[in-house]
Design an enzyme around this catalytic site. Structure first.
Site, PDB file in Angstrom:
ATOM      1  N   LYS A 116      55.158  50.607  66.437  1.00 28.25           N
ATOM      2  CA  LYS A 116      55.698  50.979  67.742  1.00 28.25           C
ATOM      3  C   LYS A 116      55.161  50.056  68.838  1.00 28.25           C
ATOM      4  O   LYS A 116      55.872  49.722  69.786  1.00 28.25           O
ATOM      5  CB  LYS A 116      55.374  52.435  68.059  1.00 28.25           C
ATOM      6  CG  LYS A 116      56.178  53.441  67.243  1.00 28.25           C
ATOM      7  CD  LYS A 116      55.879  54.852  67.694  1.00 28.25           C
ATOM      8  CE  LYS A 116      56.788  55.873  67.011  1.00 28.25           C
ATOM      9  NZ  LYS A 116      56.608  55.915  65.558  1.00 28.25           N
ATOM     10  N   HIS A 235      57.374  68.244  68.574  1.00 31.29           N
ATOM     11  CA  HIS A 235      57.912  66.885  68.714  1.00 31.29           C
ATOM     12  C   HIS A 235      58.870  66.527  67.589  1.00 31.29           C
ATOM     13  O   HIS A 235      59.147  65.352  67.354  1.00 31.29           O
ATOM     14  CB  HIS A 235      56.784  65.838  68.774  1.00 31.29           C
ATOM     15  CG  HIS A 235      55.698  66.190  69.738  1.00 31.29           C
ATOM     16  ND1 HIS A 235      55.921  66.274  71.096  1.00 31.29           N
ATOM     17  CD2 HIS A 235      54.393  66.514  69.538  1.00 31.29           C
ATOM     18  CE1 HIS A 235      54.777  66.608  71.688  1.00 31.29           C
ATOM     19  NE2 HIS A 235      53.847  66.764  70.774  1.00 31.29           N
ATOM     20  N   ARG A 292      66.352  52.793  59.556  1.00 32.53           N
ATOM     21  CA  ARG A 292      66.833  53.545  58.391  1.00 32.53           C
ATOM     22  C   ARG A 292      67.956  54.458  58.837  1.00 32.53           C
ATOM     23  O   ARG A 292      68.306  54.512  60.020  1.00 32.53           O
ATOM     24  CB  ARG A 292      65.696  54.379  57.814  1.00 32.53           C
ATOM     25  CG  ARG A 292      65.034  55.269  58.871  1.00 32.53           C
ATOM     26  CD  ARG A 292      64.035  56.230  58.295  1.00 32.53           C
ATOM     27  NE  ARG A 292      63.202  56.855  59.297  1.00 32.53           N
ATOM     28  CZ  ARG A 292      63.570  57.869  60.088  1.00 32.53           C
ATOM     29  NH1 ARG A 292      64.799  58.373  60.000  1.00 32.53           N
ATOM     30  NH2 ARG A 292      62.736  58.387  60.957  1.00 32.53           N
TER      31      ARG A 292
END
Length: 669
Positions: A116, A235, A292
């Site tokens: 990230k 989350h 993906r």
């Protein structure tokens, strides 16, 4: 086109890929762990090979073993699904080395977006707006703590290599930083094999919007509109929809083009998703790219009328994209509800156990169920607790929401706790229907979503009738060779010598007892006394449905009875009544000083040494289930007398873990 592919995954996504492969005439090879030996996807595949133990590290994360099986079975391509190895660049690298096609992006693209922090740097150079934060390489606790203080509050600490809410913590004050960093590192290491973290400013009440993109090997790229995934717990998404509601045509176009720019910056190929945070001013910020197929891809398939797995297979085979940007349809609205084995009323703790009963709504062009389990299967502690994905389509958002509610009412599950009732409450909530959704939707509306509905007297009477019919007067055949079926001494109804056919019994819902008196009449009739009032009842039962006539009102209810529980499926809720003498009384079986495991899982850490004094709220034991950590804290100030577990132990729910001695409060006269 490929003639045989291997699916390096399990469960629902493996079944999903098998479905499209069969449609295209492609044979499939499954790989499975010990826990999945009898799983549905193993049964559906043309061939299946054993990988190893139940832990992912012993099976689905073993790249070399998967490639051995690929060579043994002579497959031409590998589909990674989502999760596990789907975003590990080593797999496509080794596939290329072994002359096997990888049904996904090239390793370089996965590597670029897999971190990230690195992805943020790439997007910064591509002039894509970013949320302020720290994405650096220095990962020691002191550096991370200092950077967290620089970022300010509230902030989000999360795994650089991860997703799905694993390794993620919201921090609102300085005192919580180090504990959040330590927990996030452990979860990230366990789930992704990489404990690297990033820290970014937490945007209050944003929307989570993602764009589905597709690129081929010929330089073509398109975006297939967008999805709103704002409704989340821990989350992790539980309700997704497409297209994202309330976006202007201009914002939608800008987000789609920004997503394609992200893909082109890394020479992307295949299916991918670029995720953005959208603030109240409709300004958007790059969050991450998932290299993906997403869990929520079915809602995009519903509105575009395309099979994205088929697109994946064709692109991996070197074929061009089937449509240009202007030719991709966007019709109606779609919702997906993720059906989880979990308890929303207990902080969404995952549930394990056997699916004793599973009835799904009938599928059609407007209702779809993607699942990797069937009735009788076990929900394991080793993997994600998702039971199924329920997907619906409607001509508009309101119509689709109504169909989702109807479909949820036709989904009946017994044996494990589920979030079905919780999902129904969300779908019906006025703010949800008015498109007032953010990532804080559940917290904002917690009173309405977690509150208990008032119990209808009819529900109690129906359950009492089921108890009488199935428990007190069961229709079990009698062995005539040993028992006289006509003897009153062997009757299973309410007959009693010199008495009337009346019985008294108590059923329990949650912690409340409901006491009834029942008098039987001819077959299908009885009278129930409850709260000093008598209710005549006519009823009939067929399979798992009971039809009743009570107070002039006729209704049909579905039910399931097993393990001393009557599960009644009503329109707004699933109700589980415990039968007499079957309740677990924790206070009687465990001393007040014991602390119990809240769920089945693995002990990750014992935080306090025996004999040490603790204060209320201190972390004592960390237990992991389904790659998520759960912390057992001290209920009061006191002393840890002893542990009844060690690190790496697998423990059962309600198992005693700690002997705890609370401090005595001395009252002054």
């Amino acid at each position: 086109m490929f003639t045989k592919i291997l699916i390096a995954n399990r469960g629902e996504i493996a079944c999903r890929v098998i479905k499209t492969a069969k449609k295209m005439g492609i044979k499939t090879v499954a790989v499975y762990s010990e826990a999945d030996r009898h799983a549905l996807f193993v049964e559906q595949a043309d061939e299946a090979y054993f990988l190893g133990g139940s832990e992912p590290s012993e099976s689905y994360l073993k790249i070399e073993r998967i490639l051995e099986i690929a060579a043994l079975s002579n497959v031409e391509a590998i589909h990674p699904g989502y999760g596990f190895l789907s975003e590990n660049p080593t797999l496509p690298e080794l596939c290329d080395k072994h002359d096997i096609a990888f049904i996904g992006p090239p390793a370089a693209a996965i590597r670029a977006m897999g971190s990230k922090s690195e992805a943020k740097n790439i997007m910064l150079n591509a002039n894509v707006p970013l949320v302020p934060g720290y994405h650096g390489e220095e990962q020691d606790i002191d550096t991370l703590t200092a950077k967290a203080l620089d970022v300010g509050f509230p902030q989000l600490i999360k795994a650089s290599a991860g997703g799905g809410g694993k390794g993620m913590r919201i921090v609102r004050k300085a005192d919580d930083i180090q504990q959040a960093i330590s927990a996030a590192k452990r979860e990230a290491k366990s789930a992704f094999g990489d404990e690297k973290l990033l820290i970014e400013r937490y945007i209050e009440q944003p929307r989570h919007i993602e764009v589905q993109i597709f690129c081929d090997q010929h330089g073509n790229g398109v975006y297939l509109y967008d999805r709103d995934c704002s409704v989340q717990r821990r989350h992790q998404k539980i309700i997704e929809e497409a297209p994202a509601p309330g976006l202007s045509a201009d914002t939608r176009k800008k987000m789609g083009e920004a997503a394609l720019n992200c893909a082109q910056a890394i020479n992307y190929v295949g299916a991918g998703t670029v995720e953005f945070l959208l603030d109240k001013n409709h300004d958007f910020y790059f969050m991450e790219m998932n290299t993906r197929l997403q869990v929520e891809h079915p809602v995009t398939e519903m509105i575009t009328q395309q099979d994205l797995v088929e697109w994946q297979l064709k692109v991996a085979n070197g074929e061009p994209l089937p449509f240009g940007q202007a030719d991709i349809p966007c019709v109606g609205h779609a919702f997906e509800s993720r059906i989880y084995a979990e308890n929303p009323d207990n902080n969404f703790l995952p549930a394990t156990g056997k699916l004793d009963f599973l009835h799904q709504p009938e599928e059609s062009t407007q209702v779809r169920v993607d699942s990797g389990v069937r009735q009788g299967d076990e929900i394991s502690v080793f993997y994600d607790p998702m039971i199924a994905k329920l997907i619906v389509w409607g001509e508009n958002r309101r119509s689709a929401a109504q169909k989702m509610y109807q479909a949820l009412n036709k989904l009946h599950i017994a044996g494990v706790d589920t979030n079905c009732d919780f999902l129904r409450k969300i779908i019906l909530h006025p703010s949800f229907l008015k498109e007032e959704i953010t990532t804080e939707f559940i917290d904002t509306h917690s009173v309405a979503l977690f509150g208990k509905s008032e119990l209808d007297i009819t529900v109690l009477l129906i359950t009492a009738a089921l108890y009488v019919d199935n428990i007190v007067t069961p229709k079990t055949p009698i062995n005539s060779s040993t028992v006289n079926p006509h003897s009153p001494w062997n009757a299973t109804d309410f007959w009693q010598l010199n008495g009337s056919p009346v019985t008294r019994f108590t059923l329990t819902l949650d912690t409340t007892d409901y006491t009834f008196e029942a008098t039987t009449g001819r077959e299908g009739t009885l009278s129930i006394r409850y709260n000093d009032r008598v209710y005549p009842i006519l009823y009939s039962i067929k399979d798992n449905a009971i039809s009743t006539l009570i107070n002039g009102s006729k209704q049909t209810s579905n039910f399931f009875i097993n393990n001393n529980i009557i599960t009644l499926f009503k329109e707004h809720s699933t109700l589980k009544f415990s039968l007499p003498n079957t309740l677990f009384h924790g206070e009687e079986d465990h001393p007040e000083s014991s602390l119990l495991a809240p769920l089945h899982g693995k002990i990750v850490s014992l935080e306090i040494e025996p004999g040490k004094r603790v204060t209320k709220g201190d972390a004592l034991v960390i237990i992991e289930a389904m790659k998520m950590e759960h912390t057992i804290v001290a209920p009061a100030s006191g002393t840890i007398k002893a542990y009844y577990c060690t690190v790496n132990d697998i423990v059962d729910a309600e198992q005693q873990l700690i002997e705890f001695e609370p401090e005595q409060i001395i009252k002054q006269d």
